[in-house]
Design a protein around this motif. Structure first.
Motif, PDB file in Angstrom:
ATOM      1  N   LYS A  16       0.815  -1.219   0.000  1.00 11.02           N
ATOM      2  CA  LYS A  16       0.000   0.000   0.000  1.00 11.02           C
ATOM      3  C   LYS A  16       0.847   1.267   0.000  1.00 11.02           C
ATOM      4  O   LYS A  16       0.352   2.352  -0.310  1.00 11.02           O
ATOM      5  N   GLN A  17       2.124   1.127   0.347  1.00 12.49           N
ATOM      6  CA  GLN A  17       3.012   2.292   0.386  1.00 12.49           C
ATOM      7  C   GLN A  17       3.650   2.577  -0.971  1.00 12.49           C
ATOM      8  O   GLN A  17       4.333   3.583  -1.135  1.00 12.49           O
ATOM      9  N   ASP A  19       3.757   3.631  -4.878  1.00 14.47           N
ATOM     10  CA  ASP A  19       3.005   4.420  -5.855  1.00 14.47           C
ATOM     11  C   ASP A  19       2.449   3.549  -6.975  1.00 14.47           C
ATOM     12  O   ASP A  19       1.353   3.804  -7.484  1.00 14.47           O
ATOM     13  N   ASN A  22      -0.807   2.210  -5.767  1.00 14.90           N
ATOM     14  CA  ASN A  22      -1.852   3.217  -5.624  1.00 14.90           C
ATOM     15  C   ASN A  22      -2.342   3.742  -6.974  1.00 14.90           C
ATOM     16  O   ASN A  22      -3.511   4.100  -7.121  1.00 14.90           O
ATOM     17  N   ARG A  23      -1.446   3.770  -7.977  1.00 11.54           N
ATOM     18  CA  ARG A  23      -1.851   4.251  -9.299  1.00 11.54           C
ATOM     19  C   ARG A  23      -2.587   3.185 -10.098  1.00 11.54           C
ATOM     20  O   ARG A  23      -3.351   3.501 -11.018  1.00 11.54           O
ATOM     21  N   ALA A  45      -9.153  -1.558  -1.784  1.00 11.99           N
ATOM     22  CA  ALA A  45      -8.906  -0.309  -2.501  1.00 11.99           C
ATOM     23  C   ALA A  45      -9.804  -0.174  -3.729  1.00 11.99           C
ATOM     24  O   ALA A  45      -9.626   0.762  -4.525  1.00 11.99           O
ATOM     25  N   LYS A  47      -9.966  -1.929  -6.439  1.00 11.10           N
ATOM     26  CA  LYS A  47      -9.285  -2.140  -7.716  1.00 11.10           C
ATOM     27  C   LYS A  47      -9.822  -3.405  -8.377  1.00 11.10           C
ATOM     28  O   LYS A  47     -10.341  -4.298  -7.692  1.00 11.10           O
TER      29      LYS A  47
END
Length: 363
Positions: A16-17, A19, A22-23, A45, A47
């Motif tokens: 989760k840390q 990028d 997250n992208r 999340a 996704k």
């Protein structure tokens, strides 16, 4: 793929840390137990989560679809192997997957990004198949989750050009960015593939057919051996003798309204014996011609005794000499895709009778 109880949750949560996580909107995560936490993180999340089918027997991906208003507990179940069975839908070659992030399990991995799996090559093949179907790009990041003790030195000579490398290694205590420069697989290396693999992985046959239609070289390992053997003087003499003595098959065809029937000569005894078994092929796109289906049948080694083409109804019926041959054809054709549409292939039941009635009415 080894599962480690202590630290597995921390390693998975550390994704989760990143990028790249997250992208990402669409993530492919292997079904291994150590990656359960990553699958849960992707679902939490919101996704799109794709999980490869076990040993690729029934296709390439399953998309996990949690029920509407799913609680945290339901999402946890969805992330497990049981949840994958209960809350997933298959994604075929025509599903147009666009994977932004790939997460794989490993037996061992080096800080340089060189990875060793179980030795069966499924993760490597999955990635190569995604390249072939346009689901990943050259820069799509690959992550693996392992225990610290699985990070070891790996000799580069152990790697082949089909082996998948990783860009990030997540352990209970570290996040390692490998900066790996070794190229990832550029697609399926057909010369390292054989007929046995095609039988085990039906979707691989569809990808091979697609690439062959696009003009690519899809020669298999077995075919190289066959070609080498076929060019020996003894084999050439045997082939010439067979060509001279082979009886010519009588081929008949007739156009009946919207129906096209083609048949090789059938034994009168067989045709009336009830041994003939029919396979139904449905979901045929309107743009597909009978010649395309015939070409695919030859390519997939499923040529029938007779083909009954009903293009206007987007279907066809294939007659085989017995049930075993028909079932083998169904297995071979499973996952066959023409013009972006996955065909429905199964043993015919009342559909065959319906088709035969329609033909009789047209006469």
């Amino acid at each position: 793929i080894p599962f480690f109880t202590q630290g597995s949750h921390q390693a998975s949560c550390s994704i989760k840390q990143l990028d790249v996580f997250n992208r990402a909107r669409e993530i492919k995560v292997d079904p291994d137990k150590p990656l359960e936490g990553v699958r849960l993180a992707a679902l939490q999340a919101r996704k799109t989560l794709l999980v490869p089918t076990p040993r690729l027997r029934t296709g390439l991906f399953n998309k996990i679809v949690p029920p509407s208003g799913a609680t945290k507990e339901i999402l946890r179940i969805c992330a497990t192997s049981q949840g994958i069975k209960e809350y997933s839908v298959p994604v075929g070659l025509d599903g147009k997957a666009r994977v932004d992030l790939v997460v794989v399990g490993s037996v061992a991995v080096s800080e340089k990004g060189w990875r060793i799996g179980k030795g069966e090559g499924y993760a490597d093949m999955e990635y190569a198949m995604m390249v072939s179907m346009g689901a990943v790009e050259a820069d799509t990041p690959v992550i693996t989750i392992v225990h610290d003790c699985q990070v070891v030195d790996i000799a580069e000579e152990l790697l082949g050009d089909h082996d998948l490398t990783v860009d990030y290694i997540l352990t209970p205590t570290r996040t390692i960015k490998t900066n790996c420069k070794r190229p990832k697989p550029q697609g399926i290396i057909w010369l390292k593939t054989n007929y046995e693999m095609l039988e085990k992985i039906p979707i691989l046959k569809s990808l091979r057919y697609r690439e062959k239609q696009a003009g690519k070289d899809v020669t298999l390992q077995d075919e190289c051996s066959d070609l080498a053997n076929a060019n020996t003087p003894a084999a050439l003499n045997e082939k010439a003798t067979a060509e001279n003595t082979r009886p010519q098959a009588a081929v008949g065809s007739a156009q009946i309204g919207q129906h096209y029937v083609e048949s090789d000569s059938l034994s009168p005894g067989l045709e009336g014996s009830g041994l003939i078994t029919t396979v139904y092929v449905g979901n045929i796109p309107p743009s597909v011609r009978v010649s395309e289906l015939k070409c695919a049948l030859r390519e997939f080694r499923a040529t029938p005794l007779r083909l009954n083409w009903q293009g206007a109804q987007h279907r066809a019926f294939l007659d085989y000499k017995d049930k075993a041959t028909a079932e083998s054809a169904v297995s071979s054709l499973k996952g066959l895709s023409l013009r972006g549409s996955t065909l429905r292939v199964e043993l015919a039941k009342n559909l065959r009778n319906k088709g035969q009635v329609e033909i009789n009415n047209q006469k």
